[in-house]
Motif scaffolding. Sequence first.
Motif, short mmCIF file in Angstrom:
data_model
loop_
_atom_site.label_atom_id
_atom_site.label_comp_id
_atom_site.label_asym_id
_atom_site.label_seq_id
_atom_site.Cartn_x
_atom_site.Cartn_y
_atom_site.Cartn_z
N ASP A 1 -5.39 -9.89 -13.69
CA ASP A 1 -6.64 -9.28 -14.10
C ASP A 1 -7.31 -8.57 -12.92
N GLY A 2 -7.50 -7.25 -13.03
CA GLY A 2 -8.17 -6.50 -11.98
C GLY A 2 -7.32 -6.20 -10.78
N LEU A 3 -6.02 -6.48 -10.85
CA LEU A 3 -5.12 -6.29 -9.71
C LEU A 3 -3.89 -5.51 -10.12
N GLY A 4 -3.50 -4.51 -9.34
CA GLY A 4 -2.31 -3.74 -9.68
C GLY A 4 -1.97 -2.72 -8.61
N ALA B 1 3.26 -1.73 3.36
CA ALA B 1 2.97 -0.65 2.43
C ALA B 1 2.98 -1.13 0.98
N GLU B 2 3.25 -2.41 0.78
CA GLU B 2 3.18 -3.00 -0.56
C GLU B 2 1.84 -3.72 -0.70
N GLY B 3 1.73 -4.64 -1.62
CA GLY B 3 0.48 -5.38 -1.78
C GLY B 3 -0.19 -5.12 -3.10
N LEU B 4 -1.53 -5.05 -3.07
CA LEU B 4 -2.29 -4.89 -4.30
C LEU B 4 -3.52 -4.02 -4.10
N VAL B 5 -3.88 -3.33 -5.17
CA VAL B 5 -5.19 -2.68 -5.26
C VAL B 5 -6.00 -3.53 -6.23
#
Length: 311
Positions: free
Chosen positions: A161-164, A58-62
């Motif tokens: 950059d572009g990840l969060g 359930a963690e990770g990145l968008v």
Amino acid sequence: MAAITAALVKELREKTGVGMMDCKKALAETDGDFEAAVDWLRKKGLSKAAKKADRVAAEGLVAVATDGGKGAVVEVNSETDFVARNETFQAAVAEIATLTMTAGSDVETIKAATMASGETVESGLTNLIATIGENMSLRRAATVEANPGVVSSYVHNPAADGLGAIGVLVGLKSEGDAGKLAELGRKIAMHVAAGSPAVAVAIDVDGVDAEIANKEREVFADQARQSGKPEQIIEKMVEGRMRKFYEEVVLLKQAFVMDPDNTIEQVLANASKELGTSVELTGFVRMALGEGVEKKEEDFAAEVAAATGQS
């Protein structure tokens, strides 16, 4: 050499949980010997990856990616937020977002897309699982287009950059200045990310699901009838509450977070005047990490006690 049948490949996949292509390769490398293929996969660390597949991720990145009038956003999950800081994982997620602009939003199609390494996205994630030691999955993806025009993006609290944790895309269709459109789109994307006063579910009133709207109308009507007022008054009360409802969930009707005196609709109208050409909102996506994923609650004290034999 034993015949490598589809049934044998399927059986190996069911036993190890490894992808079809890797199972086929394992059988080819071991001359069709099933048990040797299992060992081959274990040595490569791939079956190890499969054992982690039932862990909650359930963690990770968008991640967001844009190119002119095209944009994509993806969510790739991991088990812990520690992995989100791993540069190899970040690079993989960013590449998947870029591939999505061409592959489209179907997850299975994206998984089959070829990465720069020559492996598929699915195989790439499997190898990352084996290397990093956590379950990972490509959970969802979405795309936005604006032709002519631009697709702008915004990432809240970026890890890179572009990840969060929250990624937003906004498409603006217009023949106006691309730089000004991009800036406006980013501001609207920031508004969407803020979710103020509420997270928008549709661009305009017509885009709101009829079932949702009807349910709200019924609730408002029941509440209004408790006042004992005449039906014609009740009808006006319901219409007033529905307008308020649409102001909360329809993006064009929301008060712009950076200029509350204007709605998004008015902001676009003002931009149209400034640029001398129409500016139309073609679509938007707001993707927040872990939305809807049921996270397993861990009792750390109980876990330590169990590990040390204490009760």
